[in-house]
Design an enzyme around this catalytic site. Sequence first.
Site, PDB file in Angstrom:
ATOM      1  CB  ALA A  61      -0.877  -0.015   1.247  1.00 23.94           C
ATOM      2  N   GLY A 100       0.780  -5.120   1.021  1.00 24.84           N
ATOM      3  CA  GLY A 100      -0.320  -5.204   0.062  1.00 24.84           C
ATOM      4  C   GLY A 100       0.117  -5.829  -1.259  1.00 24.84           C
ATOM      5  CD  GLU A 103      -2.372  -7.680   2.688  1.00 29.72           C
ATOM      6  OE1 GLU A 103      -2.060  -6.507   2.438  1.00 29.72           O
ATOM      7  OE2 GLU A 103      -3.132  -7.994   3.621  1.00 29.72           O
ATOM      8  CD  GLU A 123       1.242  -5.661   5.536  1.00 32.14           C
ATOM      9  OE1 GLU A 123       2.102  -6.492   5.888  1.00 32.14           O
ATOM     10  OE2 GLU A 123       0.602  -5.771   4.468  1.00 32.14           O
TER      11      GLU A 123
HETATM   12  C1  3H9 Z   1       0.412  -2.209   3.503  1.00 31.20           C
HETATM   13  O1  3H9 Z   1       0.682  -2.734   2.463  1.00 31.20           O
HETATM   14  C2  3H9 Z   1      -0.937  -2.274   4.173  1.00 31.20           C
HETATM   15  C3  3H9 Z   1      -1.817  -3.343   3.610  1.00 31.20           C
HETATM   16  O2  3H9 Z   1      -1.546  -4.602   4.171  1.00 31.20           O
HETATM   17  C4  3H9 Z   1      -3.264  -3.104   3.962  1.00 31.20           C
HETATM   18  C5  3H9 Z   1      -3.899  -1.870   3.539  1.00 31.20           C
HETATM   19  C6  3H9 Z   1      -5.377  -1.881   3.714  1.00 31.20           C
HETATM   20  N1  3H9 Z   1       4.599   3.470   0.059  1.00 31.20           N
HETATM   21  O3  3H9 Z   1      13.252   1.816   0.814  1.00 31.20           O
HETATM   22  P1  3H9 Z   1      13.702   2.558  -0.362  1.00 31.20           P
HETATM   23  C7  3H9 Z   1       9.393   4.923  -0.992  1.00 31.20           C
HETATM   24  S1  3H9 Z   1       1.530  -1.240   4.325  1.00 31.20           S
HETATM   25  C8  3H9 Z   1       5.079   4.675  -0.244  1.00 31.20           C
HETATM   26  O4  3H9 Z   1      14.753   3.586  -0.186  1.00 31.20           O
HETATM   27  P2  3H9 Z   1      14.827   0.157  -1.461  1.00 31.20           P
HETATM   28  C9  3H9 Z   1      10.419   5.287   0.060  1.00 31.20           C
HETATM   29  O5  3H9 Z   1       9.884   6.183   0.999  1.00 31.20           O
HETATM   30  C10 3H9 Z   1       2.957  -1.260   3.285  1.00 31.20           C
HETATM   31  N2  3H9 Z   1       6.389   4.919  -0.481  1.00 31.20           N
HETATM   32  O6  3H9 Z   1      14.134   1.582  -1.543  1.00 31.20           O
HETATM   33  C11 3H9 Z   1      11.505   5.898  -0.782  1.00 31.20           C
HETATM   34  O7  3H9 Z   1      11.128   7.230  -1.068  1.00 31.20           O
HETATM   35  P3  3H9 Z   1      12.229   8.394  -1.154  1.00 31.20           P
HETATM   36  C12 3H9 Z   1       3.749  -2.491   3.454  1.00 31.20           C
HETATM   37  C13 3H9 Z   1       7.226   3.888  -0.411  1.00 31.20           C
HETATM   38  O8  3H9 Z   1      15.065  -0.240  -2.856  1.00 31.20           O
HETATM   39  C14 3H9 Z   1      11.448   5.096  -2.072  1.00 31.20           C
HETATM   40  O9  3H9 Z   1      10.157   4.500  -2.107  1.00 31.20           O
HETATM   41  N3  3H9 Z   1       4.974  -2.401   2.673  1.00 31.20           N
HETATM   42  C15 3H9 Z   1       6.789   2.609  -0.095  1.00 31.20           C
HETATM   43  O10 3H9 Z   1      15.968   0.190  -0.515  1.00 31.20           O
HETATM   44  C16 3H9 Z   1      12.487   4.020  -2.166  1.00 31.20           C
HETATM   45  O11 3H9 Z   1      12.412   3.223  -1.000  1.00 31.20           O
HETATM   46  C17 3H9 Z   1       6.152  -2.144   3.221  1.00 31.20           C
HETATM   47  O12 3H9 Z   1       6.288  -1.989   4.414  1.00 31.20           O
HETATM   48  C18 3H9 Z   1       5.404   2.410   0.136  1.00 31.20           C
HETATM   49  N4  3H9 Z   1       4.897   1.202   0.421  1.00 31.20           N
HETATM   50  O13 3H9 Z   1      13.753  -0.813  -0.808  1.00 31.20           O
HETATM   51  C19 3H9 Z   1       7.317  -2.047   2.295  1.00 31.20           C
HETATM   52  N5  3H9 Z   1       7.844   1.777  -0.082  1.00 31.20           N
HETATM   53  O14 3H9 Z   1      13.118   7.990  -2.296  1.00 31.20           O
HETATM   54  C20 3H9 Z   1       8.041  -0.731   2.484  1.00 31.20           C
HETATM   55  C21 3H9 Z   1       8.905   2.531  -0.393  1.00 31.20           C
HETATM   56  O15 3H9 Z   1      11.410   9.612  -1.390  1.00 31.20           O
HETATM   57  N6  3H9 Z   1       9.131  -0.561   1.528  1.00 31.20           N
HETATM   58  N7  3H9 Z   1       8.543   3.807  -0.587  1.00 31.20           N
HETATM   59  O16 3H9 Z   1      12.929   8.364   0.168  1.00 31.20           O
HETATM   60  C22 3H9 Z   1      10.299  -1.194   1.645  1.00 31.20           C
HETATM   61  O17 3H9 Z   1      10.520  -2.021   2.496  1.00 31.20           O
HETATM   62  C23 3H9 Z   1      11.376  -0.813   0.672  1.00 31.20           C
HETATM   63  O18 3H9 Z   1      11.074   0.452   0.164  1.00 31.20           O
HETATM   64  C24 3H9 Z   1      11.562  -1.793  -0.504  1.00 31.20           C
HETATM   65  C25 3H9 Z   1      12.579  -1.148  -1.501  1.00 31.20           C
HETATM   66  C26 3H9 Z   1      12.155  -3.106   0.005  1.00 31.20           C
HETATM   67  C27 3H9 Z   1      10.288  -2.030  -1.248  1.00 31.20           C
END
Ligand code: 3H9
Length: 719
Positions: A61, A100, A103, A123
């Site tokens: 998400a 998500g 999911e 999450e």
């Molecule tokens: C969810 O899914 C809830 C659902 O179950 C239910 C809903 C009803 N959203 O980490 P990076 C941005 S909750 C928005 O440096 P990497 C991040 O801020 C979500 N932005 O890259 C950064 O921005 P900036 C569950 C996001 O290659 C840029 O992307 N998901 C999101 O080292 C690059 O990120 C998670 O918890 C996001 N979801 O790692 C996953 N994700 O450049 C969270 C990233 O402006 N994400 N950004 O600073 C991660 O763990 C890592 O970003 C990922 C890539 C492994 C994907």
Amino acid sequence: MAEYNLVSECVGLITLRNPPVNALSAAVRQGIVDTVQRALSDPNVKSVVICGQNGIFCGGADIKEFGSNMTGPPLIPMIHAIESANKPVVAAIEGSALGGGLELALGCHYRIAHSKARLGLPEVTLGLLPAAGGSQRLPRLIGVPAALNLITTGRHVTAAEALQLGIVDQVTDHNTVDAAVKFALSVAGRSLGPRRISAHPCPQQPDLDALFEEVMQKVRQSARGAIAPIACVQAVRAAATLPYAQGMERERELMATLFTSGQARALQYCFFAERAVGRWRMPSGARWDTSKPRPLHKAAVIGLGIMGRGITVALAQTGLSVIAVETQEKQLMEAKQAISGMLERGAKRRGVAPALDRVIYSQNIQAVADVDLVIEAVFEDIALKTKVFQQLSAVCKPGTLLCTNTSALDVDQLASETPNPELVVGMHFFAPAHVMKLLEVVYGPRSSPQAVATAMQLGKKMGKASVAVGNCRGFVGNRMLKPYIEEAFFLLEEGATPELVDQALEEFGFAMGVFRMSDLSGLDVGWRIRKGDGLVEPSTASGRSTRIRQGRRYSPLGDLLCEEGRFGQKTGRGWYQYDKPGSRVARSDPWLHSFLGAYRAQHGLVARRIDHQEVLERCLYALINEGFHILDDGIAAGPEDIDVIYVSGYGWPRHRGGPMFYANMVGLAKVLERLEHYQQLHPEVPHLQPSSLLRRLVASGSPPIHKWGEAIKKLHSQL
Ligand code: 3H9
């Protein structure tokens, strides 16, 4: 946001397009709804593949949307529509499928992953639970124990583990989308009933109640007051005990509670703060995006005590060749053995070959002549470090970056001992350096942006939360710790016990209270520093004057314990007692309580009742107040920097977002009012005097934390 193509004549290929991680923003969700609809209504399409652009399936998400009013189609019905489709839908997972994103993949009928992909439901780390059906589908797919593990820890699994667990159906080393299209063609027309996870019963689990009880106990213990892990267990329990529709209802209720909790806000703030500190800037105007790091091939570590050993391991694990220098032969041999052991254990954990041959040991500092970067980690003594820096300046090739690992010494002073002060930065590691997440990169007024950029990039490669900070006594972390510890000492004088103070702080969520922490790190460390500062006096004196030193209130309690040889865990006695030296189980010590009683009597202090609220306000607000001074002095660029330091290196509970975020949550006016209150009661304690920045922020209407930067700039420009 979701592109549609017909491939291989009869496969509808849907590509999520939302860089950088294809997060499921409102526009992406709308795109998926539209393209799925299109694929399902096209009679030429026999099966569907969903993938993400740029080698990443989906990061979940869109976390940025959580703070605003959500618009666009909701996730749950979107995933349901995919699962109930009458054509097979295959997820082609490259890069990450998280939250998500996973999911969405669980709603598909099949999942094909690239061997380098990572999957997970993180999450919980954002104060939430997988609330788009993840908490209900995953246990049905892989069983309750494995799902509990993944959902309550949020850990990412490799494609290989995902295959073993049954999360994915196939792993490929080749082009994942091609493999998924081929697979989609092969399953076209097959019955989809058995592929709809929501229709599965949860696999039978013997003694379900005992399992949940055990897991809940474990989770409560490690959660330190965080509520999301507990909600995750409750959601999985619903999956294991209720029909799917009722389980989904429970998932929704639990999510609603979490979503509006301060903890989710705090944890999401931490997520963005950790990324924001990478965009460092210095008061000179130098910045992360305009300063190019220097390439590093070979590094050196000088001094192989506990810190030097950990730093050597951390460097070798990034792939660098390391020259490890220790002048004493016996120390060198011991260090070699210890470093090899750490490298071997680390490699075993990560399933790679140990990097033993990347480290070359030497007794001679001349061996570092051709390295690109040196980290000096000798004993914390400015005269010794100065000597080493002078030697290094003479030995190293021109341009070698000289870094000092110090927790408090003056980086500028060391820089001034070298002909090239622009090449000098501080790298404040935390013990054990190959494990602890935090690195303070300390720049002086003459450190070049390239030197800072190189140290920051190296920290990132080591997997550290690296924060660039200015040079001052104690930098950010230890500078803020000083008033926190002093307040804890004052509370003992006034009637508290170490147990009471620690309990209040541990219930707040700290991994360890201040006294248990002091026993672990050794009381003699602070004693040595206070002696160096001329604060320690003979213990024979009594009366109020002995408790005022250098014009301010001083508590000699720590010094008195050290005089008794009570250095903490290592001597088996400190603020607590231990079964034997080195033991870790702290027990209340009657000796300490009588000692406190005698101390109070000697100084005419009358013990009063102190509650947890006062402990928290005095210790935490004093620490926060110092944080405001640090911001005002420009030592930290923003509140996020301070918060990342405290969460990553000082055991501050992550679900409270760091000290500055916490102050913002409590309300700046309230923090100011309580500091003023305590300052009136304790006028001889300067650290309770509210910082002028705090006053100015309150006077300007207490802007929210993400606006402090602007407010600080504006307030400074008005001076
Ligand atoms: C969810 O899914 C809830 C659902 O179950 C239910 C809903 C009803 N959203 O980490 P990076 C941005 S909750 C928005 O440096 P990497 C991040 O801020 C979500 N932005 O890259 C950064 O921005 P900036 C569950 C996001 O290659 C840029 O992307 N998901 C999101 O080292 C690059 O990120 C998670 O918890 C996001 N979801 O790692 C996953 N994700 O450049 C969270 C990233 O402006 N994400 N950004 O600073 C991660 O763990 C890592 O970003 C990922 C890539 C492994 C994907």
